[in-house]
Design a protein around this motif. Sequence first.
Motif, PDB file in Angstrom:
ATOM      1  N   LEU A   1       0.849  -1.194   0.000  1.00 57.08           N
ATOM      2  CA  LEU A   1       0.000   0.000   0.000  1.00 57.08           C
ATOM      3  C   LEU A   1       0.880   1.238   0.000  1.00 57.08           C
ATOM      4  O   LEU A   1       1.800   1.353   0.816  1.00 57.08           O
ATOM      5  N   LEU A   2       0.589   2.159  -0.906  1.00 62.25           N
ATOM      6  CA  LEU A   2       1.317   3.422  -0.959  1.00 62.25           C
ATOM      7  C   LEU A   2       0.333   4.541  -1.274  1.00 62.25           C
ATOM      8  O   LEU A   2      -0.260   4.570  -2.356  1.00 62.25           O
ATOM      9  N   GLY A   3       0.142   5.433  -0.316  1.00 62.78           N
ATOM     10  CA  GLY A   3      -0.721   6.591  -0.539  1.00 62.78           C
ATOM     11  C   GLY A   3      -2.121   6.250  -0.980  1.00 62.78           C
ATOM     12  O   GLY A   3      -2.695   6.923  -1.831  1.00 62.78           O
TER      13      GLY A   3
ATOM     14  N   LEU B   1       2.808  15.985   5.720  1.00 62.33           N
ATOM     15  CA  LEU B   1       2.204  15.816   7.037  1.00 62.33           C
ATOM     16  C   LEU B   1       1.574  14.430   7.181  1.00 62.33           C
ATOM     17  O   LEU B   1       1.714  13.769   8.226  1.00 62.33           O
ATOM     18  N   GLN B   2       0.888  13.971   6.127  1.00 68.17           N
ATOM     19  CA  GLN B   2       0.312  12.623   6.168  1.00 68.17           C
ATOM     20  C   GLN B   2       1.404  11.565   6.258  1.00 68.17           C
ATOM     21  O   GLN B   2       1.257  10.558   6.961  1.00 68.17           O
ATOM     22  N   TYR B   3       2.503  11.794   5.547  1.00 70.47           N
ATOM     23  CA  TYR B   3       3.621  10.860   5.587  1.00 70.47           C
ATOM     24  C   TYR B   3       4.220  10.792   6.985  1.00 70.47           C
ATOM     25  O   TYR B   3       4.480   9.710   7.516  1.00 70.47           O
TER      26      TYR B   3
ATOM     27  N   GLN C   1       1.950   8.793   9.240  1.00 61.98           N
ATOM     28  CA  GLN C   1       2.066   7.354   9.022  1.00 61.98           C
ATOM     29  C   GLN C   1       3.346   6.800   9.629  1.00 61.98           C
ATOM     30  O   GLN C   1       3.338   5.734  10.254  1.00 61.98           O
ATOM     31  N   LEU C   2       4.445   7.519   9.461  1.00 60.67           N
ATOM     32  CA  LEU C   2       5.695   7.073  10.068  1.00 60.67           C
ATOM     33  C   LEU C   2       5.558   6.963  11.585  1.00 60.67           C
ATOM     34  O   LEU C   2       6.009   5.989  12.202  1.00 60.67           O
ATOM     35  N   ARG C   3       4.944   7.966  12.200  1.00 62.80           N
ATOM     36  CA  ARG C   3       4.773   7.949  13.645  1.00 62.80           C
ATOM     37  C   ARG C   3       3.911   6.771  14.091  1.00 62.80           C
ATOM     38  O   ARG C   3       4.267   6.044  15.027  1.00 62.80           O
ATOM     39  N   LEU C   4       2.776   6.583  13.438  1.00 62.66           N
ATOM     40  CA  LEU C   4       1.860   5.517  13.840  1.00 62.66           C
ATOM     41  C   LEU C   4       2.465   4.136  13.610  1.00 62.66           C
ATOM     42  O   LEU C   4       2.340   3.241  14.457  1.00 62.66           O
TER      43      LEU C   4
END
Length: 316
Positions: free
Chosen positions: A74-76, A249-251, A254-257
């Motif tokens: 999954l990507l974006g 910001l969305q990226y 996702q990295l954080r989560l």
Amino acid sequence: MLKPKRTAGSRDLAAIEMRRSLAQRIKELTEEPGEHLTPIPGLSLYHRTSPTPCFRASYEPGLSIFVQGRKRILLGGTEYLCDGWSFLLSSIDVPAQSQIIEASEKTPLLSIFLRLDMPMVREVLSRDDIPEGPPSAHRQGLVVGETTVGLLRAAMRMLELLDTPEDIPFLSPLAHREILYHILRTPQAGRLRAIATSGDLVQRTGRAISWLRENYAKPLHMEALASTARMGVSTLHHQFRALTGMSPLQYQKQLRLQTARLRMLMDGFNATTAAYEVGYESVSQFSREYSRFFGLPPIRDVKALKNVNTALESVV
């Protein structure tokens, strides 16, 4: 879902036999499951024997050739499905989620990864006898295509070099060029050209992606990130979304989560500790965003993942 289109006669006997031979060769070279680096520069072999939960993965510029098993990426918001008839072409280091959905001891997932030598790609593209195909309409950092007999044979010739290590320095670049040639004869040739000729903007966007990967827990200031990438804020937004399918910001979110999920699963962190570890100032906000992204609150999600892993281990 993006997956390679099947054409009439694409699965002829030669392709089936070549695929079987390549699978057998990878098994011989990878007695144990896992990632196996080889003496050939940039070449790794993968052997996986069980499905996996969905985890964060990064894809550097390279080519993955699958000969057995199935993987979902999954990507974006775009889903890519890779099976034993697929190759995956990746451009800059893009963030994605990866999940093995079909693999077992009897029929493992088997694949080859070749890191692209970009100067070599540009050299091959500069030849007059390489036909100029249509430009790629696909702008994201990943694209899936169907393997051809020629590509499978070229991959086999590269693997055969592992039997004669003394030949690798001279012959592996030739094998690399042959593989590139066969990719350029597929409908995904335009994407390979785009990767090689994408120019300065994509490289600058790559710097922004690298900064985010290394500093995901820090507050995000778009002006500072744009300065790191040496471009304007609006240009960075446009290029970033074109490559990854999401905003910076969305990226970062996702990295954080995904990192928090891994810390809870692998390191035993509780939700509060994981939230602060990855940069959240509000645990309630972390829990809301985690639930939206993964479908379950943090504690329930990690418990479910542990149950899945336990079940997989008992099967193996």
